[in-house]
Write an enzyme that holds these catalytic residues in place. Structure first.
Site, PDB file in Angstrom:
ATOM      1  N   TYR A   1      28.427  78.735  17.198  1.00 30.24           N
ATOM      2  CA  TYR A   1      29.743  78.586  16.557  1.00 30.24           C
ATOM      3  C   TYR A   1      29.614  78.533  15.045  1.00 30.24           C
ATOM      4  O   TYR A   1      28.687  77.928  14.504  1.00 30.24           O
ATOM      5  CB  TYR A   1      30.402  77.285  17.007  1.00 30.24           C
ATOM      6  CG  TYR A   1      31.019  77.334  18.381  1.00 30.24           C
ATOM      7  CD1 TYR A   1      32.003  78.268  18.693  1.00 30.24           C
ATOM      8  CD2 TYR A   1      30.623  76.425  19.358  1.00 30.24           C
ATOM      9  CE1 TYR A   1      32.578  78.299  19.954  1.00 30.24           C
ATOM     10  CE2 TYR A   1      31.197  76.442  20.617  1.00 30.24           C
ATOM     11  CZ  TYR A   1      32.177  77.381  20.914  1.00 30.24           C
ATOM     12  OH  TYR A   1      32.740  77.406  22.158  1.00 30.24           O
TER      13      TYR A   1
ATOM     14  N   LYS B   1      26.135  44.347  27.336  1.00 32.88           N
ATOM     15  CA  LYS B   1      27.394  45.070  27.101  1.00 32.88           C
ATOM     16  C   LYS B   1      27.125  46.578  27.019  1.00 32.88           C
ATOM     17  O   LYS B   1      25.965  47.003  26.892  1.00 32.88           O
ATOM     18  CB  LYS B   1      28.046  44.558  25.821  1.00 32.88           C
ATOM     19  CG  LYS B   1      27.237  44.801  24.563  1.00 32.88           C
ATOM     20  CD  LYS B   1      27.737  43.971  23.389  1.00 32.88           C
ATOM     21  CE  LYS B   1      26.988  44.357  22.133  1.00 32.88           C
ATOM     22  NZ  LYS B   1      27.252  43.417  21.024  1.00 32.88           N
TER      23      LYS B   1
END
Ligand SMILES: *Cc1c(COP(=O)(O)O)cnc(C)c1O
Length: 371
Positions: free
Chosen positions: A261, A43
């Site tokens: 930032y 998966k």
């Protein structure tokens, strides 16, 4: 094998996926759990390593049973491996019965409604198609309750389809000696006994690497195949993924200036900062960044570990390379974020998550190579 969709010269990073390591990890697990069969869980695009290449490697290593989450993944797998036994874990979505039939896939029935719809479908076409049954033993996620399983087993003569597998899923096998594992084992023994002659499966990677009593007829490892840690008390098997990020620029930062930032990190000395061409849009978690109070993840450049400096931004991140000789860091070089001793679990730890999430988050903008 190369996914040429992103040429290396244009990519912010390269992702190297070691298919031999996946095969070796499979062989190691298969030997450990024998005589139980070792399936493989694919998966999440084989935990980010690529469904098709990983499935091919696993098939060649001897895997014959595969688990995916969704029908779309199962169809891709069927196109690749016509002989494989393919189970779909997330239940039988209404209206998809015919697709299972057409592609010869096994739904993992997770509720009485799933069972009823599969019965009806098989009755309607007059062919009994095998399916798996998921019984919940304490995870409280998918599966029939034990009581529902008993009702089903009691009326078993009315089954209009063969059971290919009865399974349950462990919630806490990563923590050795967690009391829930013993309770689930006991309950699953009782469930398996309701369906004599049907293969039984309980263990994920952590269970496969745990006590033999958890193995039953088939184990279902995922993360261990892809080099992630599955148990607190067991080191991961061979690492599979290596991620190298392109250095686009090296710049000088004066003492007292800030990086990135939020001005989250201040240079405490005259510093050199390497700028790497990948960020959280590529699945590198923002939480792995650094600030003045909190060191972040590290990368390896020229054989040396270097700490991230400041926040991870969308497409870029910054690394303190002051301690490296100037000629050791140049634009166009690569910095290793996963590999050279840095495992997916170490990176995950900096982002307060698990190796599973790091692997499945790795983005599609990297140049990918399977070796
Ligand atoms: C994901 C999953 C597995 C594999 O788990 P790992 O911890 O990756 O080994 C096995 N069984 C089920 C039902 C799963 O959802």
């Amino acid at each position: 094998m190369t996914d040429s969709s992103v040429p290396l010269a244009e990519a912010g990073g390269r992702l190297l996926i070691d298919l031999q390591a996946i095969s070796d990890n499979y062989a190691q697990l298969a030997a450990r759990v024998a005589p139980a069969a070792c399936a493989a869980v694919l998966k999440g695009d084989a935990y980010g390593t690529g469904l098709e290449p990983a499935a091919t490697a696993l098939w060649n290593a001897g895997a014959r049973s595969f688990f995916v989450a969704l029908l779309a993944e199962a169809k891709r797998l069927r196109d690749l491996l016509p002989q494989a036994e393919v189970f779909v874990l997330n239940g039988l979505f209404a209206g998809t019965e015919q697709v299972y039939d057409q592609y010869d896939l096994r739904p993992v029935l997770c509720s009485q409604d799933d069972v009823a719809r599969w019965q009806d479908y098989c009755a309607g076409i007059g062919r009994p198609l095998p399916a798996a049954l998921h019984v919940d033993t304490g995870m409280n996620r998918l599966g029939l309750s034990a009581t529902e399983a008993i009702h089903l087993a009691e009326g078993r003569d009315e089954f209009r389809f063969p059971l290919a597998l009865v399974m349950s899923h462990l919630a806490c096998a990563d923590e050795p000696d967690h009391p829930l594992t013993a309770r689930q084992l006991e309950d699953f023994r009782a469930v398996a006994a309701l369906f004599p002659g049907v293969r039984a499966s309980l263990a994920n990677s952590a269970g496969a690497l745990g006590d033999k009593s958890l193995h039953f007829d088939m184990v279902r490892p995922g993360i261990a195949l892809y080099g992630g840690r599955s148990r607190r008390d067991t080191p991961p098997l061979r690492p599979v993924v290596r991620l190298e990020l392109r250095i686009v620029q090296v710049r000088e930062v004066h003492e007292g200036e800030t990086i990135g930032y939020g001005a989250a990190q201040t240079a405490r000395r005259p510093s050199r900062i390497a700028v790497l061409a990948a960020g959280y849009a590529d699945g590198i978690f923002r939480l792995a960044g650094a600030s003045d109070g909190q060191p972040g993840a590290e990368v390896v450049i020229a054989g040396r570990r270097c700490p991230l400096a400041g926040r991870v931004s969308m497409d870029l991140m910054t690394v303190d390379v002051t301690d490296l000789p100037e000629e050791a860091v140049r634009p166009g070089d690569f910095a290793t974020l996963i590999g050279e001793g840095i495992g997916v679990d170490e990176l995950a730890g900096h982002a307060r998550t698990i190796g599973y999430e790091v692997l499945t988050a790795l983005g599609r903008r990297f140049h990918r190579r399977w070796v």
